[in-house]
Design a protein around this motif. Structure first.
Motif, PDB file in Angstrom:
ATOM      1  N   SER A 188      -3.975   0.900  -2.637  1.00 31.19           N
ATOM      2  CA  SER A 188      -3.242  -0.301  -3.013  1.00 31.19           C
ATOM      3  C   SER A 188      -2.215   0.087  -4.078  1.00 31.19           C
ATOM      4  O   SER A 188      -2.398   1.045  -4.830  1.00 31.19           O
ATOM      5  N   GLY A 243      -5.722  -7.967  -2.769  1.00 30.03           N
ATOM      6  CA  GLY A 243      -5.345  -6.803  -1.981  1.00 30.03           C
ATOM      7  C   GLY A 243      -5.422  -5.502  -2.753  1.00 30.03           C
ATOM      8  O   GLY A 243      -4.946  -4.471  -2.287  1.00 30.03           O
ATOM      9  N   THR A 269      -7.505  -2.568  -3.616  1.00 31.93           N
ATOM     10  CA  THR A 269      -8.693  -1.991  -2.997  1.00 31.93           C
ATOM     11  C   THR A 269      -9.123  -0.667  -3.628  1.00 31.93           C
ATOM     12  O   THR A 269     -10.185  -0.152  -3.278  1.00 31.93           O
ATOM     13  N   ARG A 296       0.844  -1.184   0.000  1.00 29.69           N
ATOM     14  CA  ARG A 296       0.000   0.000   0.000  1.00 29.69           C
ATOM     15  C   ARG A 296       0.884   1.240   0.000  1.00 29.69           C
ATOM     16  O   ARG A 296       2.058   1.190   0.367  1.00 29.69           O
TER      17      ARG A 296
END
Length: 297
Positions: free
Chosen positions: A13, A44, A46, A3
């Motif tokens: 992300s 992952g 997002t 991130r």
């Protein structure tokens, strides 16, 4: 998935899903849109990138329908959208000419429409989509500051701005511009040397990259030596060739955030493969040399 913090209150992300083609899919049902979001979340990823103009002003509503169908998704994603382009299609079909509008009235109204279309009470990042030759920086800056103060927009930034455009708008604002989303890829490497990336790095402004695969032109055969090199590296890492092109962007110290756009679930599911590719300096320059068509000076 790594991130990256754009502001103290907002992180993205490392790879973003771009929804500009959402309305082009043969299946635009809420369930299918949800499946794309879920495929991102499984890796992952997002952050979802939208714009009011995408799909002729339809893409935001397509995402909104999915969020209405599965309300729990909203808390798991960050929403990016853009405004200021008025094209004579969809809700702006009555416009006589395509143009930009960075007036306070238009930006404020556009945000209200985007909130309604996407069935949300906030936009995590709002971008001014294109530099406006008629922009009144003081008016635009006040409007963006006010939207952040209202809580309807968490952060603001720009897209396709040159350094002087960023400086002008920032000079009229209290809120720090969180990013500039520009075109960067192996088919569009100019920002590495024309000052765009240097300017943003100097100011520690994160960079988002649209069309990181050159709109697919990387794989059309227009540059056979470059494609061959990408395929060789992809074979070494047992990843899709697109992962290598994205890894090339991720390698840069500006910490570029690629915005990936496709409607195919199988391709979405492989976005994370770019994180597997270790791009050393010589490999980066090998690809750069092939991209610009000549040896560096």
């Amino acid at each position: 998935m790594d991130r990256f913090s754009l502001t103290p209150d907002l992180s993205f992300s490392r790879i973003v899903y771009g929804m500009w083609r959402l309305g082009d899919d043969t299946d635009t049902s809420p369930a299918h849109v949800q499946a794309k979001v879920e495929a991102c979340l499984a890796q992952g990823i997002t952050t979802m990138d939208q714009a009011d103009i995408y799909g002729g002003y339809t893409a935001e509503a397509l995402l909104g329908a999915a969020l209405k169908s599965a309300p729990s998704l909203r808390a798991r994603i960050e929403l990016v959208t853009k405004c200021d382009i008025i094209a004579p299609v969809g809700r702006h079909a009555g416009a006589r000419v395509k143009h930009y509008d960075t007036s306070a009235a238009h930006i404020t109204a556009a945000v209200e429409t985007s909130l309604r279309e996407m069935a949300t009470d906030r936009i995590d990042l709002l971008l001014i989509h294109r530099p406006d030759p008629l922009m009144d920086a003081e008016e635009t800056g006040r409007a963006l500051d006010a939207l952040v103060a209202s809580g309807k927009v968490l952060s603001v930034g720009v897209s396709n701005f040159r350094p002087w455009d960023v400086s002008l708008l920032q000079s009229a604002m209290h809120t720090r511009l969180a990013t500039n989303q520009i075109e960067i890829s192996l088919t569009e490497p100019a920002p590495f040397t024309n000052g765009d990336l240097a300017f943003l790095q100097e100011r520690k402004v994160p960079v988002m990259a649209w069309s990181p695969l050159g709109g697919g032109s990387l794989f059309s055969g227009s540059n056979p030596p470059l494609l061959a090199a990408l395929e060789r590296i992809a074979a070494d890492y047992e990843v899709d060739v697109t992962a290598v092109a994205v890894a090339w962007l991720l390698r840069h110290p500006a910490r570029i955030i690629p915005v990936m756009g496709t409607n195919r679930l199988d391709r979405i599911a492989r976005f994370h493969e770019a994180m597997k590719v270790v791009m050393d300096r010589q490999t980066w320059f090998e690809l750069y040399t092939l991209a610009i068509g000549k040896e560096v000076p």
